[in-house]
Enzyme design. Structure first.
Site, PDB file in Angstrom:
ATOM      1  N   HIS A   1      -5.220  65.901 115.151  1.00  0.00           N
ATOM      2  CA  HIS A   1      -4.872  64.516 115.475  1.00  0.00           C
ATOM      3  C   HIS A   1      -4.656  63.728 114.180  1.00  0.00           C
ATOM      4  O   HIS A   1      -5.457  63.838 113.256  1.00  0.00           O
ATOM      5  CB  HIS A   1      -6.009  63.886 116.298  1.00  0.00           C
ATOM      6  CG  HIS A   1      -5.720  62.466 116.677  1.00  0.00           C
ATOM      7  ND1 HIS A   1      -4.821  62.136 117.655  1.00  0.00           N
ATOM      8  CD2 HIS A   1      -6.190  61.287 116.166  1.00  0.00           C
ATOM      9  CE1 HIS A   1      -4.745  60.809 117.748  1.00  0.00           C
ATOM     10  NE2 HIS A   1      -5.571  60.278 116.862  1.00  0.00           N
TER      11      HIS A   1
ATOM     12  N   ASP B   1      -8.951  62.976 122.840  1.00  0.00           N
ATOM     13  CA  ASP B   1      -9.332  63.102 121.419  1.00  0.00           C
ATOM     14  C   ASP B   1     -10.817  62.793 121.199  1.00  0.00           C
ATOM     15  O   ASP B   1     -11.190  62.202 120.172  1.00  0.00           O
ATOM     16  CB  ASP B   1      -8.452  62.191 120.541  1.00  0.00           C
ATOM     17  CG  ASP B   1      -6.976  62.547 120.656  1.00  0.00           C
ATOM     18  OD1 ASP B   1      -6.656  63.741 120.765  1.00  0.00           O
ATOM     19  OD2 ASP B   1      -6.142  61.627 120.646  1.00  0.00           O
TER      20      ASP B   1
HETATM   21  C1  GAR Z   1       0.870  65.960 113.898  1.00  0.00           C
HETATM   22  O1  GAR Z   1       0.688  64.928 112.975  1.00  0.00           O
HETATM   23  C2  GAR Z   1      -0.218  65.910 114.962  1.00  0.00           C
HETATM   24  O2  GAR Z   1      -1.447  65.467 114.487  1.00  0.00           O
HETATM   25  C3  GAR Z   1       0.371  64.918 115.916  1.00  0.00           C
HETATM   26  O3  GAR Z   1       1.721  65.277 115.992  1.00  0.00           O
HETATM   27  C4  GAR Z   1       2.134  65.773 114.713  1.00  0.00           C
HETATM   28  C5  GAR Z   1       2.874  67.065 114.946  1.00  0.00           C
HETATM   29  O4  GAR Z   1       3.590  67.449 113.812  1.00  0.00           O
HETATM   30  N1  GAR Z   1      -0.290  64.979 117.177  1.00  0.00           N
HETATM   31  C6  GAR Z   1      -0.621  63.902 117.893  1.00  0.00           C
HETATM   32  O5  GAR Z   1      -0.305  62.761 117.585  1.00  0.00           O
HETATM   33  C7  GAR Z   1      -1.409  64.201 119.151  1.00  0.00           C
HETATM   34  N2  GAR Z   1      -1.976  63.002 119.664  1.00  0.00           N
HETATM   35  P1  GAR Z   1       4.338  68.873 113.763  1.00  0.00           P
HETATM   36  O6  GAR Z   1       5.103  69.017 115.085  1.00  0.00           O
HETATM   37  O7  GAR Z   1       5.276  68.753 112.599  1.00  0.00           O
HETATM   38  O8  GAR Z   1       3.307  69.941 113.581  1.00  0.00           O
END
Ligand code: GAR
Length: 207
Positions: free
Chosen positions: A116, A152
């Site tokens: 997160h 979360d």
């Molecule tokens: C990450 O920063 C993750 O923490 C966030 O989405 C991004 C995915 O990046 N997740 C959330 O916000 C879940 N609530 P990625 O697709 O480049 O790995």
């Protein structure tokens, strides 16, 4: 010991997935290895870069869009079955933007982790970066945690801190958080797989 089987769930660009794939590739197989391998990548939507990354790496994929099912419970059952078919030891939510249901948690609780982009318990939910900026926080970061029935709220495994710069925009801050997040996720998954772990109440100990 055999490498732990990982199923990674994605909804977007999959750079955290890529960091795991690169770390696994960079290690030799066997006792000196990373300790885990990605056996499948699941998504809640088609046409995302995260799925392309899996296909390029020759990893099986599955897609369970919420809208393809009459009820959320049916979607939960389908996601659970599709994930279970790959017999994972650990399931990693790496930018998976859906809250799983009770059937998924019954099956994978205690071995389902999420990353997160905020320092939980501050700023849970879908807009962790935006919410930290709007609040005027001076530091934020990322949290890798076990998933429980809340949003979360599960036991925290590890966190990384990022200072917020004056006037910083959401996209730029999120990119800087993701740099820290990828390293943290790779480190946590490797250590959980290689050493094993205990969850006692809210406390997680990697053995
Ligand atoms: C990450 O920063 C993750 O923490 C966030 O989405 C991004 C995915 O990046 N997740 C959330 O916000 C879940 N609530 P990625 O697709 O480049 O790995």
């Amino acid at each position: 010991m055999a490498a732990s089987r990982l199923v990674v769930l994605v909804s977007g660009s999959g750079t955290n997935l890529q960091a795991l794939l690169d770390a696994i590739d960079a290690h030799p197989e066997g006792p000196e290895g990373f300790g885990a391998r990605v056996v499948a990548v699941g998504a809640d939507r088609d046409g995302i870069v995260g799925l392309e990354r899996a296909e390029k790496a020759g990893i099986p994929t599955f897609v369970c869009p919420v809208k393809a099912y009459a009820t959320r419970a049916e979607w939960d059952a389908a996601l659970t079955a599709a994930t279970a078919a790959h017999e994972p030891d650990l399931v990693v939510s790496a930018g998976f933007m859906k809250i799983v249901g009770p059937e998924f948690l019954d099956r994978f609780g205690g071995r389902f982790i999420n990353t997160h982009p905020a320092l939980l318990p501050a700023f849970p939910g879908a807009h962790g970066v935006r919410d930290a900026l709007a609040y005027g926080a001076k530091v934020t970061g990322c949290t890798v945690h076990f998933v429980d029935g809340g949003v979360d709220t599960g036991p925290i495994i590890a966190q990384g801190v990022v200072e917020i710069r004056d006037g910083e925009e959401e996209a730029a801050l999120h990119e800087r958080i993701k740099e820290v997040e990828r390293t943290l996720l790779v480190d946590v998954v490797g250590r959980l797989a290689r050493h094993g772990y205990r969850i006692e109440g809210r406390k997680v100990t990697i053995q």
